[in-house]
Design an enzyme around this catalytic site. Structure first.
Site, short mmCIF file in Angstrom:
data_model
loop_
_atom_site.label_atom_id
_atom_site.label_comp_id
_atom_site.label_asym_id
_atom_site.label_seq_id
_atom_site.Cartn_x
_atom_site.Cartn_y
_atom_site.Cartn_z
CG LEU A 140 -1.92 -1.19 1.20
CD1 LEU A 140 -2.41 -1.52 2.61
CD2 LEU A 140 -3.08 -0.86 0.27
N PRO A 141 0.28 2.41 -0.40
CG PRO A 141 -1.04 3.86 -1.68
CD PRO A 141 -1.10 2.60 -0.89
CB THR B 168 8.32 2.14 1.41
OG1 THR B 168 8.78 1.39 0.29
CG2 THR B 168 9.49 2.85 2.08
CE LYS C 172 12.01 0.96 -0.83
NZ LYS C 172 12.69 1.01 -2.12
CE LYS D 269 5.45 6.12 0.90
NZ LYS D 269 5.85 4.72 0.92
P1 NAD Z 1 0.34 2.54 -6.09
O1 NAD Z 1 -0.27 3.81 -5.61
O2 NAD Z 1 0.58 2.34 -7.55
O3 NAD Z 1 -0.55 1.30 -5.59
C1 NAD Z 1 -1.16 1.22 -4.34
C2 NAD Z 1 -2.46 0.42 -4.45
O4 NAD Z 1 -3.08 0.38 -3.15
C3 NAD Z 1 -3.47 1.06 -5.42
O5 NAD Z 1 -3.95 0.07 -6.31
C4 NAD Z 1 -4.59 1.56 -4.49
O6 NAD Z 1 -5.86 1.55 -5.10
C5 NAD Z 1 -4.49 0.56 -3.34
N1 NAD Z 1 -5.08 1.04 -2.09
C6 NAD Z 1 -4.93 2.24 -1.49
N2 NAD Z 1 -5.65 2.29 -0.34
C7 NAD Z 1 -6.25 1.09 -0.23
C8 NAD Z 1 -7.14 0.52 0.74
N3 NAD Z 1 -7.56 1.23 1.82
N4 NAD Z 1 -7.59 -0.74 0.56
C9 NAD Z 1 -7.19 -1.46 -0.53
N5 NAD Z 1 -6.36 -0.98 -1.49
C10 NAD Z 1 -5.90 0.28 -1.32
O7 NAD Z 1 1.69 2.36 -5.25
P2 NAD Z 1 2.96 1.47 -5.66
O8 NAD Z 1 3.84 2.26 -6.56
O9 NAD Z 1 2.48 0.10 -6.04
O10 NAD Z 1 3.71 1.41 -4.24
C11 NAD Z 1 3.25 0.57 -3.17
C12 NAD Z 1 4.30 0.60 -2.07
O11 NAD Z 1 5.55 0.13 -2.58
C13 NAD Z 1 4.59 2.03 -1.54
O12 NAD Z 1 4.81 1.97 -0.15
C14 NAD Z 1 5.85 2.43 -2.29
O13 NAD Z 1 6.61 3.40 -1.57
C15 NAD Z 1 6.57 1.09 -2.39
N6 NAD Z 1 7.50 0.95 -3.53
C16 NAD Z 1 7.16 1.38 -4.78
C17 NAD Z 1 8.08 1.20 -5.83
C18 NAD Z 1 7.75 1.64 -7.26
O14 NAD Z 1 8.69 1.69 -8.10
N7 NAD Z 1 6.51 1.95 -7.59
C19 NAD Z 1 9.33 0.60 -5.60
C20 NAD Z 1 9.63 0.15 -4.33
C21 NAD Z 1 8.71 0.33 -3.28
#
Ligand code: NAD
Length: 303
Positions: free
Chosen positions: A70-71, A101, A178, A247
Site C-alpha cells: 500500500l502507498p 515502504t 529500505k 513520503k
Molecule cells: P500505487 O499507488 O501504484 O498502488 C497502491 C495500491 O493500493 C493502489 O492500487 C490503491 O488503489 C491501493 N489502495 C490504497 N488504499 C487502499 C485501501 N484502503 N484498501 C485497498 N487498497 C488500497 O503504489 P505502488 O507504486 O504500487 O507502491 C506501493 C508501495 O511500494 C509504496 O509503499 C511504495 O513506496 C513502495 N515501492 C514502490 C516502488 C515503485 O517503483 N513503484 C518501488 C519500491 C517500493
C-alpha cells in the site's frame, strides 16, 4: 507423489507494484485472494483464477498469509486496524507481511495482539521498481524472526531474486533498511543532476562527462546504470510517483530524528524533491528532480 498444495496468499494493494507481484505469485501456483479500492485492478488476476474479496478482513480470513502493498503508513494502518481490516479477519496464529515502504509504528497494535493471538508479523519492503515487480526480480529486505522468514521464503521467492532476499534483523529492520536505500538513491540522483548540469553548462560534452565520472572514484551505479533511463529515453520513471518518493524521504528524516542523528543532507534532498513535486505534480516520476536542473540550464540532458 502429489505435490504439496501451495498456501493461499491474500494480497491487498494491486497498484504499480502489487499488480506485477501478484501476477508472479499466480504464475508460481499460489492461489490468490485479493482486494483493492479499485475493483478493476483485479480483472486480469481474476481471469487467471484469483478470487476477489470485498474487504481486508475477508482477505485475511480466507488466506493462509496476507500481504499488504500500500502507498503510505496511513493506508497500511487503515487496512490493518479499520473496522473491516486485517485484524478483524485474521485467524489466531495467522501471518501478515507488509511489503509497503512504511514504519514499524503501524504494526504496533498487531504486535500487541501478537503474543496473545500467536500472530506473526514481518516487514518486507522491496527495491527494484515496477519493472522488478513485473519480472519477479525484486530485492526484498525482511524484518522478523528467522523462523518466520524461513517459513515465508517460498512466497517471497516467487516475487523476488532469491539471491537478494535478505533477512536484515528483527521487526522494523526491513523498513529502516529500505528507507536508507531510498534516501541514498535519491541523494545520488540529485547529486548527479547537479554535477551533470554544471559540467555541461561549462561546455563539457555530456557523454564525455559521464564516461569520465564512470572512470573516476566518483562512479556509482546511479551514474553507470540508473541515470540512463533519463539520458537515453527521457524516462523519469512514472512507475513510482514522486508523491510516494516524498513520503519515503519524510519517513527517512523522521527516523533520523527519532534516533537523534542529524540529517542535513537528507533534509536538503527532501526539499529538492518537494520542489519537483510542486513543479511537475504528484504523479510525475520519482526521477523528475533531475528535470529541475535541466530547466535551470534550459536544455534536456540527453546522450
Ligand atoms: P500505487 O499507488 O501504484 O498502488 C497502491 C495500491 O493500493 C493502489 O492500487 C490503491 O488503489 C491501493 N489502495 C490504497 N488504499 C487502499 C485501501 N484502503 N484498501 C485497498 N487498497 C488500497 O503504489 P505502488 O507504486 O504500487 O507502491 C506501493 C508501495 O511500494 C509504496 O509503499 C511504495 O513506496 C513502495 N515501492 C514502490 C516502488 C515503485 O517503483 N513503484 C518501488 C519500491 C517500493
Amino acid at each position: 507423489m502429489a505435490a504439496t498444495p501451495r498456501p493461499t496468499v491474500g494480497f491487498i494493494g494491486l497498484g504499480n507494484m502489487g499488480s506485477g507481484m501478484t501476477r508472479n505469485l499466480q504464475e508460481a501456483g499460489f492461489p490468490l485472494l485479493v482486494t483493492d479500492i479499485r475493483r478493476e485492478s483485479a480483472d486480469t488476476l481474476v481471469e487467471g483464477g484469483a478470487l476477489w474479496a470485498d474487504s481486508a478482513a475477508d482477505v485475511a480470513a480466507g488466506s493462509d498469509l496476507v500481504i499488504t502493498m500500500l502507498p503510505t503508513p496511513r493506508h497500511v494502518s487503515e487496512v490493518v486496524n479499520g473496522p473491516r481490516g486485517i485484524l478483524a479477519g485474521i485467524a489466531d496464529g495467522g501471518t501478515w507481511i507488509d511489503m509497503s515502504t512504511s514504519v514499524p509504528e503501524v504494526a504496533d497494535r498487531v504486535r500487541k495482539e501478537e503474543a496473545r493471538r500467536g500472530l506473526r508479523i514481518l516487514d518486507a519492503p522491496v527495491s527494484g521498481m515496477a519493472v522488478g515487480a513485473s519480472t519477479g526480480m525484486l530485492q526484498i529486505f525482511v524484518g522478523g524472526t528467522a523462523d518466520d522468514v524461513a517459513r515465508v521464503r517460498p512466497v517471497l521467492e516467487a516475487m523476488g531474486d532469491p539471491e537478494r532476499i535478505l533477512h536484515v534483523g528483527a521487526n522494523g529492520a526491513g523498513y529502516a533498511v529500505k528507507l536508507m536505500i531510498n534516501q541514498l538513491w535519491f541523494s545520488h540522483l540529485v547529486a548527479t543532476a547537479e554535477v551533470m548540469a554544471i559540467g555541461v553548462k561549462a561546455g563539457v560534452d555530456l557523454a564525455v562527462l559521464r564516461d569520465s565520472l564512470i572512470a573516476s572514484p566518483a562512479n556509482s551505479t546511479f551514474v553507470e546504470r540508473d541515470v540512463l533511463s533519463i539520458l537515453q529515453n527521457g524516462d523519469y520513471d512514472e512507475g513510482f510517483a514522486i508523491a510516494l518518493a516524498c513520503k519515503d524521504l519524510g519517513l527517512s528524516i523522521d527516523l533520523a530524528r527519532s534516533v537523534g542523528v542529524p540529517a542535513e543532507l537528507s533534509s536538503l534532498v527532501e526539499q529538492i524533491y518537494r520542489r519537483a513535486r510542486a513543479s511537475y505534480g504528484d504523479n510525475a516520476g520519482e526521477m523528475t528532480p533531475f528535470r529541475l536542473y535541466e530547466d535551470l540550464i534550459g536544455r534536456e540532458l540527453r546522450l
